[in-house]
Motif scaffolding. Structure first.
Motif, PDB file in Angstrom:
ATOM      1  N   TRP A 216       3.165   8.283  -4.445  1.00 46.70           N
ATOM      2  CA  TRP A 216       2.693   7.816  -5.797  1.00 46.70           C
ATOM      3  C   TRP A 216       3.242   6.415  -6.263  1.00 46.70           C
ATOM      4  O   TRP A 216       2.505   5.594  -6.713  1.00 46.70           O
ATOM      5  CB  TRP A 216       2.694   8.915  -7.148  1.00 46.70           C
ATOM      6  CG  TRP A 216       4.108   9.053  -7.134  1.00 46.70           C
ATOM      7  CD1 TRP A 216       4.978  10.182  -6.752  1.00 46.70           C
ATOM      8  CD2 TRP A 216       4.833   8.225  -8.201  1.00 46.70           C
ATOM      9  NE1 TRP A 216       6.108   9.868  -7.427  1.00 46.70           N
ATOM     10  CE2 TRP A 216       6.198   8.894  -8.346  1.00 46.70           C
ATOM     11  CE3 TRP A 216       4.777   7.349  -8.807  1.00 46.70           C
ATOM     12  CZ2 TRP A 216       7.273   8.454  -9.041  1.00 46.70           C
ATOM     13  CZ3 TRP A 216       5.783   6.606  -9.575  1.00 46.70           C
ATOM     14  CH2 TRP A 216       7.045   7.198  -9.685  1.00 46.70           C
ATOM     15  N   LEU A 217       4.431   6.321  -5.764  1.00 44.21           N
ATOM     16  CA  LEU A 217       5.141   4.881  -6.157  1.00 44.21           C
ATOM     17  C   LEU A 217       4.537   3.890  -5.233  1.00 44.21           C
ATOM     18  O   LEU A 217       4.463   2.784  -5.877  1.00 44.21           O
ATOM     19  CB  LEU A 217       6.864   5.044  -5.883  1.00 44.21           C
ATOM     20  CG  LEU A 217       7.524   3.825  -5.979  1.00 44.21           C
ATOM     21  CD1 LEU A 217       7.443   3.590  -7.615  1.00 44.21           C
ATOM     22  CD2 LEU A 217       8.969   4.225  -5.677  1.00 44.21           C
ATOM     23  N   TRP A 218       4.437   4.020  -3.869  1.00 37.82           N
ATOM     24  CA  TRP A 218       3.845   2.867  -3.192  1.00 37.82           C
ATOM     25  C   TRP A 218       2.572   2.538  -3.666  1.00 37.82           C
ATOM     26  O   TRP A 218       2.016   1.450  -3.756  1.00 37.82           O
ATOM     27  CB  TRP A 218       3.775   3.366  -1.709  1.00 37.82           C
ATOM     28  CG  TRP A 218       5.365   3.423  -1.274  1.00 37.82           C
ATOM     29  CD1 TRP A 218       5.571   4.729  -0.667  1.00 37.82           C
ATOM     30  CD2 TRP A 218       6.502   2.608  -1.230  1.00 37.82           C
ATOM     31  NE1 TRP A 218       7.325   4.596  -0.372  1.00 37.82           N
ATOM     32  CE2 TRP A 218       7.692   3.395  -0.605  1.00 37.82           C
ATOM     33  CE3 TRP A 218       6.694   1.285  -1.750  1.00 37.82           C
ATOM     34  CZ2 TRP A 218       8.716   2.660  -0.784  1.00 37.82           C
ATOM     35  CZ3 TRP A 218       7.771   0.654  -1.704  1.00 37.82           C
ATOM     36  CH2 TRP A 218       8.975   1.263  -1.326  1.00 37.82           C
ATOM     37  N   ARG A 219       1.633   3.631  -4.148  1.00 40.44           N
ATOM     38  CA  ARG A 219       0.309   3.361  -4.452  1.00 40.44           C
ATOM     39  C   ARG A 219       0.496   2.585  -5.595  1.00 40.44           C
ATOM     40  O   ARG A 219      -0.341   1.493  -5.902  1.00 40.44           O
ATOM     41  CB  ARG A 219      -0.397   4.738  -4.438  1.00 40.44           C
ATOM     42  CG  ARG A 219      -0.948   5.320  -3.429  1.00 40.44           C
ATOM     43  CD  ARG A 219      -1.854   6.384  -3.617  1.00 40.44           C
ATOM     44  NE  ARG A 219      -1.337   7.516  -4.432  1.00 40.44           N
ATOM     45  CZ  ARG A 219      -0.818   8.635  -3.731  1.00 40.44           C
ATOM     46  NH1 ARG A 219      -0.593   8.755  -2.398  1.00 40.44           N
ATOM     47  NH2 ARG A 219      -0.381   9.824  -4.387  1.00 40.44           N
ATOM     48  N   LEU A 220       1.240   2.948  -6.703  1.00 36.17           N
ATOM     49  CA  LEU A 220       1.429   2.114  -7.946  1.00 36.17           C
ATOM     50  C   LEU A 220       1.719   0.815  -7.840  1.00 36.17           C
ATOM     51  O   LEU A 220       1.327  -0.181  -8.440  1.00 36.17           O
ATOM     52  CB  LEU A 220       2.391   2.664  -8.951  1.00 36.17           C
ATOM     53  CG  LEU A 220       2.786   2.050 -10.296  1.00 36.17           C
ATOM     54  CD1 LEU A 220       1.385   2.313 -11.040  1.00 36.17           C
ATOM     55  CD2 LEU A 220       3.990   3.006 -10.741  1.00 36.17           C
ATOM     56  N   LEU A 221       2.702   0.443  -6.950  1.00 34.09           N
ATOM     57  CA  LEU A 221       3.214  -0.845  -6.593  1.00 34.09           C
ATOM     58  C   LEU A 221       2.254  -1.580  -5.883  1.00 34.09           C
ATOM     59  O   LEU A 221       2.104  -3.151  -6.077  1.00 34.09           O
ATOM     60  CB  LEU A 221       4.563  -0.741  -5.790  1.00 34.09           C
ATOM     61  CG  LEU A 221       5.606  -0.397  -6.566  1.00 34.09           C
ATOM     62  CD1 LEU A 221       6.791  -0.041  -5.662  1.00 34.09           C
ATOM     63  CD2 LEU A 221       6.022  -0.993  -7.827  1.00 34.09           C
ATOM     64  N   ALA A 222       1.671  -1.032  -4.803  1.00 37.40           N
ATOM     65  CA  ALA A 222       0.692  -1.755  -3.870  1.00 37.40           C
ATOM     66  C   ALA A 222      -0.632  -2.011  -5.017  1.00 37.40           C
ATOM     67  O   ALA A 222      -1.283  -3.183  -4.520  1.00 37.40           O
ATOM     68  CB  ALA A 222       0.425  -1.170  -2.718  1.00 37.40           C
ATOM     69  N   ARG A 223      -1.337  -1.163  -5.620  1.00 36.91           N
ATOM     70  CA  ARG A 223      -2.517  -1.274  -6.132  1.00 36.91           C
ATOM     71  C   ARG A 223      -3.558  -1.909  -5.495  1.00 36.91           C
ATOM     72  O   ARG A 223      -4.167  -2.823  -5.715  1.00 36.91           O
ATOM     73  CB  ARG A 223      -2.528  -2.344  -7.574  1.00 36.91           C
ATOM     74  CG  ARG A 223      -1.206  -2.022  -8.481  1.00 36.91           C
ATOM     75  CD  ARG A 223      -1.111  -3.255  -9.391  1.00 36.91           C
ATOM     76  NE  ARG A 223      -0.170  -2.880 -10.566  1.00 36.91           N
ATOM     77  CZ  ARG A 223      -0.403  -2.255 -11.557  1.00 36.91           C
ATOM     78  NH1 ARG A 223      -1.535  -1.760 -11.730  1.00 36.91           N
ATOM     79  NH2 ARG A 223       0.432  -1.786 -12.626  1.00 36.91           N
ATOM     80  N   ARG A 224      -3.550  -0.974  -4.310  1.00 35.79           N
ATOM     81  CA  ARG A 224      -4.879  -1.187  -3.485  1.00 35.79           C
ATOM     82  C   ARG A 224      -6.116  -0.508  -4.191  1.00 35.79           C
ATOM     83  O   ARG A 224      -6.233   0.325  -4.566  1.00 35.79           O
ATOM     84  CB  ARG A 224      -4.554  -0.485  -2.128  1.00 35.79           C
ATOM     85  CG  ARG A 224      -3.464  -0.773  -1.402  1.00 35.79           C
ATOM     86  CD  ARG A 224      -3.508  -2.467  -1.145  1.00 35.79           C
ATOM     87  NE  ARG A 224      -4.326  -2.739  -0.304  1.00 35.79           N
ATOM     88  CZ  ARG A 224      -4.711  -4.095   0.211  1.00 35.79           C
ATOM     89  NH1 ARG A 224      -4.395  -5.045  -0.631  1.00 35.79           N
ATOM     90  NH2 ARG A 224      -5.339  -4.166   1.240  1.00 35.79           N
ATOM     91  N   ARG A 225      -7.189  -1.122  -3.729  1.00 37.29           N
ATOM     92  CA  ARG A 225      -8.490  -0.769  -4.002  1.00 37.29           C
ATOM     93  C   ARG A 225      -9.473  -0.605  -2.880  1.00 37.29           C
ATOM     94  O   ARG A 225      -9.491  -1.833  -2.048  1.00 37.29           O
ATOM     95  CB  ARG A 225      -9.296  -1.663  -5.125  1.00 37.29           C
ATOM     96  CG  ARG A 225      -8.550  -1.721  -6.408  1.00 37.29           C
ATOM     97  CD  ARG A 225      -9.256  -2.702  -7.556  1.00 37.29           C
ATOM     98  NE  ARG A 225      -8.593  -2.651  -8.975  1.00 37.29           N
ATOM     99  CZ  ARG A 225      -9.317  -3.366  -9.824  1.00 37.29           C
ATOM    100  NH1 ARG A 225     -10.224  -4.116  -9.825  1.00 37.29           N
ATOM    101  NH2 ARG A 225      -8.432  -3.388 -11.019  1.00 37.29           N
ATOM    102  N   LEU A 226     -10.133   0.390  -2.805  1.00 38.29           N
ATOM    103  CA  LEU A 226     -10.990   0.651  -1.567  1.00 38.29           C
ATOM    104  C   LEU A 226     -12.477   0.157  -2.297  1.00 38.29           C
ATOM    105  O   LEU A 226     -13.174   0.187  -3.179  1.00 38.29           O
ATOM    106  CB  LEU A 226     -11.303   1.986  -1.288  1.00 38.29           C
ATOM    107  CG  LEU A 226     -11.905   2.325   0.048  1.00 38.29           C
ATOM    108  CD1 LEU A 226     -11.096   1.720   1.194  1.00 38.29           C
ATOM    109  CD2 LEU A 226     -12.050   3.840   0.118  1.00 38.29           C
ATOM    110  N   ALA A 227     -12.899  -1.071  -0.968  1.00 36.56           N
ATOM    111  CA  ALA A 227     -14.189  -1.559  -1.568  1.00 36.56           C
ATOM    112  C   ALA A 227     -15.288  -0.477  -1.827  1.00 36.56           C
ATOM    113  O   ALA A 227     -15.365   0.599  -0.939  1.00 36.56           O
ATOM    114  CB  ALA A 227     -14.685  -2.702  -0.165  1.00 36.56           C
TER     115      ALA A 227
END
Length: 273
Positions: free
Chosen positions: A43-54
């Motif tokens: 969850w931390l890496w997801r929060l920091l990276a802020r990736r979005r799936l097209a």
């Protein structure tokens, strides 16, 4: 909006170069592949990276794990308007676990020697008809002049596949998790898919498959010594290829199976029985 777009176009390349340098990778996308391999709470890496799936990828009927040099560019273009690149299964598992849990995943696998030779020609040509090798990886491989040079380069990576370009990474890099367990549902063998793969895609709403990103090929063959080196480098790829070959070029039963000779043999026996 035009001003914001202009600023993004101007500064994004600089941001990507700085980010790549900070993470020690040649390509911006590999920042997220490195994070997908990193320890710590997901969850931390997801929060920091802020990736979005097209949106078109998120709503497509299939999630295609595009293994380079396996004839996948035409498949990718048939499925999506956006370009998912060569994101690994681990990438989706780290950044988009909910989508992955409900997605129908598939990938194309190729005989490892043919893929290696295609990759070598791809390198010698600086890329294919539609896709070029990026400057960073080309600089790393500028001393590669022969097949033995290429094997030397791959061996020098010592299993750190972020040090080599995407097309030269093992196929297992894309379809397995950190523990070496296959996590892709549908696996097709390029050489034996025939008309079954287009039929599979058509059943999921994908149109025809014009061949894209052709690489200018030369007739080449490996010596016995080169073949042994390749089998050591891509040991898991040879196992995966043999398992799919034994199944007639397709399997939806390898998901969750470790990429080891014993595990794949056990799966073959259980499938046969």
């Amino acid at each position: 909006m035009g001003t914001i777009s202009a600023l993004k176009a101007r500064y994004n390349p600089l941001i990507e170069r700085v980010g790549s340098a900070l993470f020690g990778v040649d390509q911006y996308a590999d920042i997220f592949e490195r994070l997908a391999l990193a320890p710590g709470p997901a969850w931390l890496w997801r929060l920091l990276a802020r990736r979005r799936l097209a949106h078109d990828i998120a709503t497509a009927p299939l999630l295609f794990i595009h293994v380079p040099k396996n004839g996948g560019t035409s498949v990718k273009r048939a499925l999506y308007k956006s370009d998912p690149g060569h994101a690994s299964l681990r990438y989706y598992r780290r950044f988009f676990p909910r989508h992955l849990a409900q997605a129908e995943t598939f990938a194309i696998v190729r005989e490892p020697t043919e893929r290696f030779l295609s990759g070598y020609d791809f390198l010698r040509n600086g890329g294919g008809r539609d896709v070029r090798i990026q400057p960073g990886p080309m600089r790393r491989m500028r001393q590669v002049r022969t097949i033995d040079d290429f094997l030397d380069f791959l061996e020098a990576a010592n299993g750190n596949w972020l040090k080599v370009d995407t097309f030269a990474r093992p196929q297992s890099w894309y379809v397995a998790d950190r523990a070496g367990i296959v996590r892709v549902r549908h696996l097709w063998l390029l050489e034996e898919a025939g008309e079954r793969l287009p039929a599979f895609l058509a059943a999921h709403g994908a149109p025809g498959l014009p061949h894209a990103n052709r690489t200018q090929r030369e007739r080449r063959a490996l010596t016995g010594g080169q073949r042994e080196r390749l089998e050591r480098l891509y040991a898991e790829d040879f196992l995966l290829y043999a398992a799919l070959k034994a199944r007639g070029g397709y399997s939806d039963a390898l998901e969750g199976v470790p990429l080891s000779a014993s595990s794949l043999r056990e799966t073959s026996c259980s499938t046969a029985s």
